[in-house]
Design a protein around this motif. Structure first.
Motif, short mmCIF file in Angstrom:
data_model
loop_
_atom_site.label_atom_id
_atom_site.label_comp_id
_atom_site.label_asym_id
_atom_site.label_seq_id
_atom_site.Cartn_x
_atom_site.Cartn_y
_atom_site.Cartn_z
N LEU A 38 0.87 -1.17 0.00
CA LEU A 38 0.00 0.00 0.00
C LEU A 38 0.91 1.21 0.00
CD1 LEU A 38 -2.57 -1.04 2.72
CD2 LEU A 38 -2.85 -1.15 0.27
N GLY A 39 0.41 2.32 -0.49
CA GLY A 39 1.23 3.52 -0.49
C GLY A 39 0.36 4.72 -0.77
N ALA A 87 7.64 2.34 -2.54
CA ALA A 87 8.80 2.13 -3.41
C ALA A 87 9.97 3.08 -3.13
CB ALA A 87 8.37 2.22 -4.87
N PRO A 88 9.70 4.40 -2.94
CA PRO A 88 10.84 5.30 -2.73
C PRO A 88 11.66 5.00 -1.48
CG PRO A 88 8.87 6.53 -3.28
CD PRO A 88 8.44 5.13 -3.02
N ASN A 89 11.11 4.24 -0.54
CA ASN A 89 11.87 3.93 0.68
C ASN A 89 12.90 2.83 0.47
OD1 ASN A 89 8.73 4.38 1.94
ND2 ASN A 89 10.39 5.70 2.62
N ALA A 90 12.96 2.28 -0.75
CA ALA A 90 13.89 1.17 -1.01
C ALA A 90 15.32 1.54 -0.62
CB ALA A 90 13.82 0.76 -2.47
N LEU A 205 4.17 -1.00 -11.94
CA LEU A 205 5.23 -0.72 -10.97
C LEU A 205 4.93 -1.25 -9.57
CD1 LEU A 205 7.95 0.78 -10.89
CD2 LEU A 205 6.70 2.78 -10.10
N VAL A 206 3.73 -0.92 -9.06
CA VAL A 206 3.45 -1.24 -7.66
C VAL A 206 3.49 -2.75 -7.38
CG1 VAL A 206 1.73 -1.07 -5.81
CG2 VAL A 206 2.23 0.92 -7.23
N LEU A 420 -0.87 -12.17 -8.88
CA LEU A 420 0.00 -13.23 -9.38
C LEU A 420 1.37 -12.67 -9.74
CD1 LEU A 420 -2.53 -15.17 -11.65
CD2 LEU A 420 -1.72 -15.76 -9.36
N LEU A 421 1.37 -11.50 -10.37
CA LEU A 421 2.65 -10.87 -10.72
C LEU A 421 3.46 -10.58 -9.46
CD1 LEU A 421 4.44 -9.46 -12.91
CD2 LEU A 421 3.30 -7.36 -12.27
N THR A 422 2.78 -10.09 -8.40
CA THR A 422 3.46 -9.79 -7.15
C THR A 422 4.15 -11.04 -6.60
OG1 THR A 422 1.70 -8.21 -6.72
CG2 THR A 422 3.15 -8.73 -4.88
N VAL A 423 3.42 -12.15 -6.62
CA VAL A 423 4.00 -13.40 -6.10
C VAL A 423 5.20 -13.82 -6.95
CG1 VAL A 423 3.54 -15.83 -5.65
CG2 VAL A 423 1.81 -14.11 -5.09
#
Lengths: 506, 319
Positions: A38-39, A87-90, A205-206, A420-423
């Protein structure tokens, strides 16, 4: 216009109702920020229907509260769980997580909170200076500058690999491959889609980042067992942390050049449409790590490695408003959705908005600043509780984070394919951890690849094939070329200097 | 037990037969599919129409964003739904028409869609930098170097429009695609990166010398007769075919919706389009409402398919 409007906006925010919206936005932003997957983008997307019935100014407070608070929220999970909340916290995980593992999570969180708040404030003032010349700033960034910025970003990969050059390059190539999936913007053909129409629009992206960072880290934690912090002596660790938060706050002011540089990088990158917080935070981190005297300690828990990306991350919110309000071009994913909220409330983004909707725009600026500071205060108040997360058994953390982040990915677009993509990306990410390939290199290439490709194509057409002459005739391009060359040469220059020094000593 | 009830309901509705359609919408929500994420042009118009449509039909209207594959996923979702009038959608037209002409498989055929109405029509214009010496299409095409245009994707409607219309005018151009949004593409004209762009008049308005920021000027509108005072139209310069290029907001449903249900939704959309809320929004946002009923919309869709088929070769890749 200017200071009067700003003061008025500050006073307006203190009026009961408005403050409630701002606080609601901050709490929502913090929560969405902390939960990986979440973001700010998801929070704002969910808020669109809610703002329908609101007064435009209240809608600005709500949206601004969310946008200002998510980045600090995201740094908490980055530091404590090695899982960037957004994402920016990577980039914050590089040094934040090693600190947490050494039992110095308090120091990292204190520094992150302060850097976020200060970054937000500095970003605001930079924005105020920029507003009169917003037009020129946006117009001076064309295809040529975009291409050079992406090359600068890709060049910075060389820093992030820290000696694992080949592995870094392999990961970057995978990132580029992912970036080029989908419809080709200039031929209309689809590439690497394997007949799956989900991939026509490219890899989103997310879900990709949630998989690469959150899910992969959870697989790693689950297989390792135990808890995040290595220090098992709970009592002594707790004592250290209480003093740690204050130390973190002080550290930010002691390293003020890092803070300042991060904020300026954040504002500038934020103002360039399409690059966004991930690139801002990463460039800030890499430039700090590169120029620091103690550059070899970065990645092992150097507090400057937390300050740099977090300052940039909050400063970019102010910067990204420049193209958004002045030209209707979103500077980041969040501002893209924010733009939709503006339009819903009858504000037509464009140069005229600063003239006709001064009240709302300054209201938003105030909301962004207040929420960056507010989120940090709230975060600091709860930091002692938050730190306990690192003590919790991973058998509890893993299922909670996995469930929340997969749900978050689903909620954003309502597509099962995203889950599915996330996994799948989570498995890829885990394999990268396992075989020691840098994930951030992949992400930088993934984020920049598409922009790099299409701006190269555009510059070629615009310059009638004379790309280099065209670039050299544009001042901003020349500056970027020099910056890229310096980035490339800095490590060698430093090595030469070190050799020189050691000879002198002898 | 639940299964039993479901069977009972199914049997009852079978018995009711045509009567069930006659009292459409009798129950349940009407799902209004938007094939893009929240916030874009498609999303905004549906969300503006939804409350008024709700009032006109007396049934809850739920806008649902199903984005992806350039609007094809949303279209597929509508296509798969039951043709009972409870699922309708807005379509990316002529984007999907163009895709179909180029032979891309979109998972459904446009000529099977039950067309219900057309809500709005946007018309295109050709704009150049306000400070440019170019004042007409002849000026633009007179240069030795082909003029450069800016667009988002090569399959975007604006890019297809640009390539076909400039070919009809016999003017060789370079279409620089890849800008991330139409605002981006227009800013490229303002910054001088490209020479011209063809975009909807309503999008260009905010940058024009007359009533906008004064950064761009129009040299041609792709319309029949004068659309913007003082700017020549397609018919004025002797190329009426150029007025065929429009950007439509077309509403349709799954194949085989009964005619009486179509008529009800059509009427509901017409009333919504005339409501105070929608008209005042359209005025403010520069949207040109142009209502067409089911029959007229179907005819227009056939017309569009034939038109783009004619320029099939130009519709494909730019290079």
């Amino acid at each position: 216009m200017g200071l009067d409007a700003l003061l008025e906006a500050f006073l307006a925010v203190l009026n009961g109702g408005s403050l409630a919206y701002l606080v609601a936005g901050v709490l929502l932003g913090l929560t969405f920020g902390v939960i990986p997957g979440l973001g700010g983008t998801t929070a704002l997307a969910l808020l669109i229907p809610v703002t329908y019935t609101l007064d435009p100014l209240d809608a600005m407070y709500l949206a601004g509260g969310v946008m200002g608070a998510t980045s600090f929220g995201g740094s908490i999970s980055a530091i404590l769980l090695n899982t960037p909340g957004t994402a920016p916290n990577a980039a914050t995980t590089f040094d934040g997580y090693p600190l947490a593992r050494q039992g110095k999570a308090g120091l990292a969180i204190g520094a992150s909170a302060t850097a976020s708040a200060m970054g937000g404030l500095i970003g605001l003032f930079t924005l105020l200076l920029f507003i009169p010349i917003a037009r020129e700033v946006v117009l001076s960034f064309g295809s040529s500058e975009f291409l050079l910025l992406t090359i600068l970003g890709l060049a910075a990969i060389a820093v992030s690999v820290r000696g694992k050059l080949l592995r870094g390059l392999v990961a970057a190539c995978v990132g580029l491959l992912l970036a080029f999936t989908g419809a080709n913007q200039f031929t209309g053909d689809t590439r690497f889609t394997g007949g799956i129409d989900y991939l026509w629009d490219g890899i989103p992206l997310v879900p990709a980042l949630t998989g690469l960072f959150a899910i992969s880290q959870m697989i790693e934690l689950a297989l390792k067992g135990g808890s995040v912090a290595e220090d098992t002596d709970r009592q002594s660790a707790l004592k250290m942390k209480i003093s740690g938060v204050g130390e973190g706050i002080v550290a930010v002011f002691r390293h003020w050049p890092v803070l300042l540089r991060g904020s300026v990088i954040g504002t500038v990158i934020g103002a360039v449409p399409g690059l966004g917080g991930t690139v801002a935070a990463f460039l800030s981190y890499s430039s700090t790590a590169q120029t620091a005297k103690d550059s070899h300690t970065f990645g092992t828990g150097n507090i400057k490695g937390v300050i740099a990306p977090e300052a940039a991350n909050n400063a970019k919110d102010g910067g990204s408003l420049i193209p958004t309000v002045a030209f209707g071009i979103p500077g980041s994913a969040e501002t893209a959705i924010f733009l939709a909220i503006l339009v819903l409330h009858g504000m037509e983004p464009g140069p005229a908005i600063l003239l006709y909707n001064e009240r709302e725009i300054y209201g938003l600026i105030v909301a962004l600043t207040a929420s960056a500071v507010g989120a940090s205060v709230v975060g600091l108040m709860f930091s002692r509780v938050l730190i306990l997360i690192t003590r919790i058994d991973v058998n509890i953390i893993v299922p909670v984070v996995v469930t929340l982040s997969l749900t978050g990915v689903y909620v954003l677009e309502g597509r099962m394919a995203d889950v599915l993509l996330t996994v799948a990306m989570g498995v890829l990410g885990y394999l990268m951890i396992r075989f020691d390939y840098p994930r951030l290199t992949l992400v930088i290439a993934f984020v920049l690849g598409e922009t790099a490709e299409r701006s190269l194509h555009q510059v070629r057409l615009i310059s009638d094939g004379h790309v280099l002459e065209y670039m050299l005739s544009r001042p901003v391009s020349v500056i970027l070329i020099i910056a890229t060359l310096v980035t490339f040469m800095l490590p060698s220059l430093r090595r030469l200097r070190d050799i020189g020094r050691s000879r002198q000593i002898r | 037990m639940r299964k039993l009830i479901a069977t009972g309901i199914a049997a009852a509705s079978l018995l009711a037969g045509g009567a069930a359609y006659a009292d459409f919408p009798n129950d349940g929500n009407i799902t209004f599919v938007i094939p893009y994420s929240p916030g874009g042009g498609f999303d905004t118009i549906v969300r503006q129409f939804a409350p008024a449509l709700e009032e006109a039909l007396g049934s809850t209207v739920v806008p649902e964003n199903i984005s992806g594959a350039g609007g094809a996923r949303g279209g597929q979702a509508v296509h798969r739904a039951d043709p009972d009038g409870y699922t309708i959608g807005i379509y990316n037209i002529p984007g999907l028409t163009v895709n179909e002409v180029t032979g891309r498989d979109q998972g459904f055929a446009l000529n099977e869609v039950t067309w219900i109405a057309n809500l709005a029509v946007a018309r295109y214009a050709l704009a150049v930098n306000a400070n440019s010496a170019v004042n007409s299409v002849e000026d633009l095409c007179a240069s030795d170097v082909p003029p450069k245009f800016s667009d988002t994707g090569a399959t975007s409607t604006a890019s297809v429009t640009t390539r076909i219309s400039m070919a009809i005018l016999g003017c060789e151009i370079v279409d620089v695609t890849g800008y991330s949004g139409s605002s981006d593409a227009m800013v490229a004209v303002i910054s001088g990166e490209v020479d011209a762009t063809i975009k909807p008049i309503s999008s260009l308005a905010k940058y024009l010398t007359d009533g906008g920021s004064g950064d761009m000027k129009l040299i041609l509108t792709l319309t029949e007769g004068e659309a913007v005072p003082g700017v020549p139209s397609a018919t004025d310069i002797g190329y009426p075919a150029l007025a065929k290029f429009t950007l439509n907001r077309v509403i349709g449903g799954p194949p085989g919706i009964p005619a009486d249900v179509v008529a009800k939704i059509e009427e509901g959309l017409r009333m919504a389009g005339e409501s105070e809320a929608v008209t005042s929004w359209a005025d403010g946002a520069g949207v040109q409402l142009g209502f067409m009923g089911a029959a007229e919309t179907s005819a227009m869709m056939d017309d569009l398919a034939t038109f783009y088929q004619e320029y099939k070769d130009l519709v494909g890749a730019s290079e």
